[in-house]
Design a protein around this motif. Structure first.
Motif, PDB file in Angstrom:
ATOM      1  N   TYR A  71       0.836  -1.210   0.000  1.00 31.59           N
ATOM      2  CA  TYR A  71       0.000   0.000   0.000  1.00 31.59           C
ATOM      3  C   TYR A  71       0.866   1.253   0.000  1.00 31.59           C
ATOM      4  O   TYR A  71       0.626   2.191  -0.770  1.00 31.59           O
ATOM      5  N   THR A  77       0.156   8.460  -1.728  1.00 36.57           N
ATOM      6  CA  THR A  77       0.826   9.597  -2.372  1.00 36.57           C
ATOM      7  C   THR A  77       2.251   9.728  -1.837  1.00 36.57           C
ATOM      8  O   THR A  77       2.442   9.834  -0.623  1.00 36.57           O
TER       9      THR A  77
ATOM     10  N   ILE B  64      16.998  20.453   0.300  1.00 36.87           N
ATOM     11  CA  ILE B  64      16.878  19.028   0.651  1.00 36.87           C
ATOM     12  C   ILE B  64      15.720  18.819   1.627  1.00 36.87           C
ATOM     13  O   ILE B  64      14.907  17.908   1.467  1.00 36.87           O
ATOM     14  N   GLY B  67      12.610  19.056  -0.231  1.00 37.05           N
ATOM     15  CA  GLY B  67      12.464  17.896  -1.115  1.00 37.05           C
ATOM     16  C   GLY B  67      11.887  16.690  -0.394  1.00 37.05           C
ATOM     17  O   GLY B  67      11.189  15.874  -0.996  1.00 37.05           O
ATOM     18  N   VAL B  68      12.187  16.556   0.892  1.00 33.48           N
ATOM     19  CA  VAL B  68      11.606  15.469   1.677  1.00 33.48           C
ATOM     20  C   VAL B  68      10.342  15.951   2.382  1.00 33.48           C
ATOM     21  O   VAL B  68       9.332  15.246   2.432  1.00 33.48           O
ATOM     22  N   PRO B  71       6.851  16.401   0.040  1.00 26.83           N
ATOM     23  CA  PRO B  71       6.200  15.105  -0.203  1.00 26.83           C
ATOM     24  C   PRO B  71       5.678  14.464   1.083  1.00 26.83           C
ATOM     25  O   PRO B  71       4.641  13.807   1.075  1.00 26.83           O
ATOM     26  N   ALA B  72       6.397  14.692   2.202  1.00 23.94           N
ATOM     27  CA  ALA B  72       5.969  14.087   3.471  1.00 23.94           C
ATOM     28  C   ALA B  72       4.594  14.585   3.893  1.00 23.94           C
ATOM     29  O   ALA B  72       3.790  13.826   4.449  1.00 23.94           O
ATOM     30  N   PHE B  74       2.126  15.437   1.871  1.00 27.51           N
ATOM     31  CA  PHE B  74       1.152  14.699   1.052  1.00 27.51           C
ATOM     32  C   PHE B  74       1.050  13.251   1.525  1.00 27.51           C
ATOM     33  O   PHE B  74      -0.029  12.664   1.558  1.00 27.51           O
ATOM     34  N   TYR B  75       2.201  12.694   1.891  1.00 24.74           N
ATOM     35  CA  TYR B  75       2.262  11.304   2.359  1.00 24.74           C
ATOM     36  C   TYR B  75       1.419  11.111   3.617  1.00 24.74           C
ATOM     37  O   TYR B  75       0.672  10.157   3.756  1.00 24.74           O
ATOM     38  N   VAL B  76       1.534  12.074   4.552  1.00 20.85           N
ATOM     39  CA  VAL B  76       0.789  11.969   5.806  1.00 20.85           C
ATOM     40  C   VAL B  76      -0.696  12.229   5.566  1.00 20.85           C
ATOM     41  O   VAL B  76      -1.559  11.544   6.114  1.00 20.85           O
ATOM     42  N   ALA B  77      -1.003  13.225   4.713  1.00 21.00           N
ATOM     43  CA  ALA B  77      -2.393  13.622   4.518  1.00 21.00           C
ATOM     44  C   ALA B  77      -3.125  12.726   3.521  1.00 21.00           C
ATOM     45  O   ALA B  77      -4.349  12.745   3.458  1.00 21.00           O
ATOM     46  N   GLY B  78      -2.387  11.922   2.732  1.00 22.01           N
ATOM     47  CA  GLY B  78      -2.953  11.131   1.651  1.00 22.01           C
ATOM     48  C   GLY B  78      -4.270  10.428   1.926  1.00 22.01           C
ATOM     49  O   GLY B  78      -5.263  10.698   1.243  1.00 22.01           O
ATOM     50  N   PRO B  79      -4.330   9.531   2.922  1.00 23.84           N
ATOM     51  CA  PRO B  79      -5.546   8.745   3.121  1.00 23.84           C
ATOM     52  C   PRO B  79      -6.761   9.591   3.475  1.00 23.84           C
ATOM     53  O   PRO B  79      -7.889   9.162   3.269  1.00 23.84           O
ATOM     54  N   GLY B 115      -7.308   2.582   3.472  1.00 23.11           N
ATOM     55  CA  GLY B 115      -5.996   2.123   3.026  1.00 23.11           C
ATOM     56  C   GLY B 115      -6.117   0.779   2.340  1.00 23.11           C
ATOM     57  O   GLY B 115      -6.944   0.600   1.452  1.00 23.11           O
TER      58      GLY B 115
END
Lengths: 219, 200
Positions: A71, A77, B64, B67-68, B71-72, B74-79, B115
């Protein structure tokens, strides 16, 4: 940060002295090989950041471990980026600590008065390998499973304690859910805690003793 | 040149950590310490080599971190942005089982995706009707803080045990802290079965 805020904080904490001792200390004429330690430290920071992010979704449980990794990688994302950085960062870190060690050997930088720095560095090398070994099982796929079978059997040939060492590592005689949870616990709690203490000691010693100059032929 | 790196120098740097006398006059002392190192040859804008390097490190470090870091987020907020799949009609049961005048609790199992996991949840809905032909479906989730309400016949109202909220039979607030009436589902009757769609 020479602003008024910096002054205000400095008056109450004396941080400028510490900043100077860490970043403005005198160093001999050196070359790019001396950046390998800092590169390792940077990679470690990246591993901490991406590793913490991965725990938000990863589930260390046999029926869910691989599904959660899948997943993260394929649906979430930027999951591919966070996991990719952690995956490749681990290889980079192993490579960098070894190169860093080779530089220290080649320049004789382990000698008096830096023996303690060297010993803490050796412990950090082993710790980095332990991170790699425990992290390798977590994706819970065929490669992870068989690498852990092989790895723990290598541990088994340790004289006298090998058998018990393997059982303690696996949490039983075979790889099971218990192996997964204890590798996870080691990977995200035990090893990072030890790592932070040792990195603190290592860096204190580097700053305390200064760094070695490139050795000369006639010395 | 190499002599600079020898231990006495390092000790000197170290002593500034502990020497209490150094603390008070740190600013001027540091200036005195660092200025001689700087390249006296400033460029047209008056930027020294040290300043240039410090700024370069800050810019690269910031790039840098971004750059991390970006995206982080979006990664946390994604679901949170994922559709959990409640936009379909859900069958509750026979329309004849609803007693006119009394809210009837009807249940349905709904699949929820979060998820990589799909779970079955039980959805409970109060269905009311006055005449047996037009129906209303009220959520059993209290609009205050999300506890489940129950129908109390003797008091002719919905009662929430958490903070003593009371709702009337039509879902409007009778007393207590709720900011708004109970949520309503969209209702349709097909082949004498009740279907609902919507929130909660």
């Amino acid at each position: 940060m020479s602003s008024k805020i910096g002054d205000w904080v400095n008056e109450r904490s004396g941080w400028r002295n510490h900043y100077a001792a860490i970043f403005l200390r005198k160093i001999p004429k050196i070359n790019w090989l001396y950046t390998l330690g800092s590169a390792t430290l940077f990679t470690m920071t990246l591993q901490f950041a991406t590793g913490i992010l991965l725990t938000l979704y990863y589930v260390p449980e046999p029926t869910q471990a691989h599904a959660s990794v899948d997943y993260i990688t394929n649906e979430l994302t930027f999951g591919w980026l966070i996991r990719g950085l952690h995956h490749w960062g681990s290889s980079a870190m192993v490579l960098l600590v070894i190169l860093h060690m080779v530089r220290v050997i080649a320049y004789g930088a382990y000698k008096y008065p830096r023996e303690a720095t060297w010993f803490s560095g050796v412990a950090l090398l082993l710790l980095t390998f332990s991170f790699g070994f425990t992290g390798y099982l977590l994706p819970w796929d065929q490669r992870a499973y068989w690498a852990t079978v092989v790895g723990t059997r290598i541990g088994e040939v340790t004289p006298f304690v090998g058998g018990s060492l393997k059982s303690v590592m696996l949490g039983g005689e075979e790889i099971s859910g218990l192996t997964l949870t204890r590798f996870y616990g080691a990977h995200v709690w035990i090893l990072p805690a030890v790592l932070l203490v040792l990195v603190g000691i290592h860096m204190y010693l580097v700053i305390r003793n200064g760094i070695t100059a490139v050795p000369k032929r006639n010395e | 040149m190499n002599d600079d790196a020898d231990l006495p120098k390092a000790d000197h740097a170290d002593s500034s950590l502990t020497d209490p006398a150094a603390q008070g006059e740190s600013v001027s002392r540091l200036d005195a310490d660092t200025q001689p190192d700087e390249d006296p040859q400033l460029d047209a804008k008056g930027i020294s080599r040290r300043q240039m390097l410090t700024r370069s490190v800050a810019v690269m470090g910031g790039a840098i971190a971004a750059g991390v870091g970006i995206p982080a987020i979006f990664y946390v907020a994604g679901p949170a942005a994922e559709d959990s799949g409640t936009a379909e009609w859900i069958r509750l049961g026979a329309a004849s089982s609803v007693e006119p005048g009394t809210p009837t609790l009807m249940k349905a199992n709904v699949e929820r995706r979060s998820g990589y996991l799909t779970s079955t949840e039980e959805l409970s809905v109060f269905v009311t009707t006055e005449n047996g032909t037009s129906f209303e479906a009220l959520s059993n989730v209290c609009s205050h803080l999300g506890c489940r309400v129950r129908w109390v016949d003797e008091q002719d109202g919905f009662f929430c045990p958490c903070h003593n909220a009371v709702f009337n039979a039509d879902g409007t607030v009778a007393s207590g802290p709720p900011p708004r009436p109970l949520d309503q589902f969209e209702v349709k009757v097909e082949e004498s079965q009740i279907f609902i769609k919507g929130i909660a």
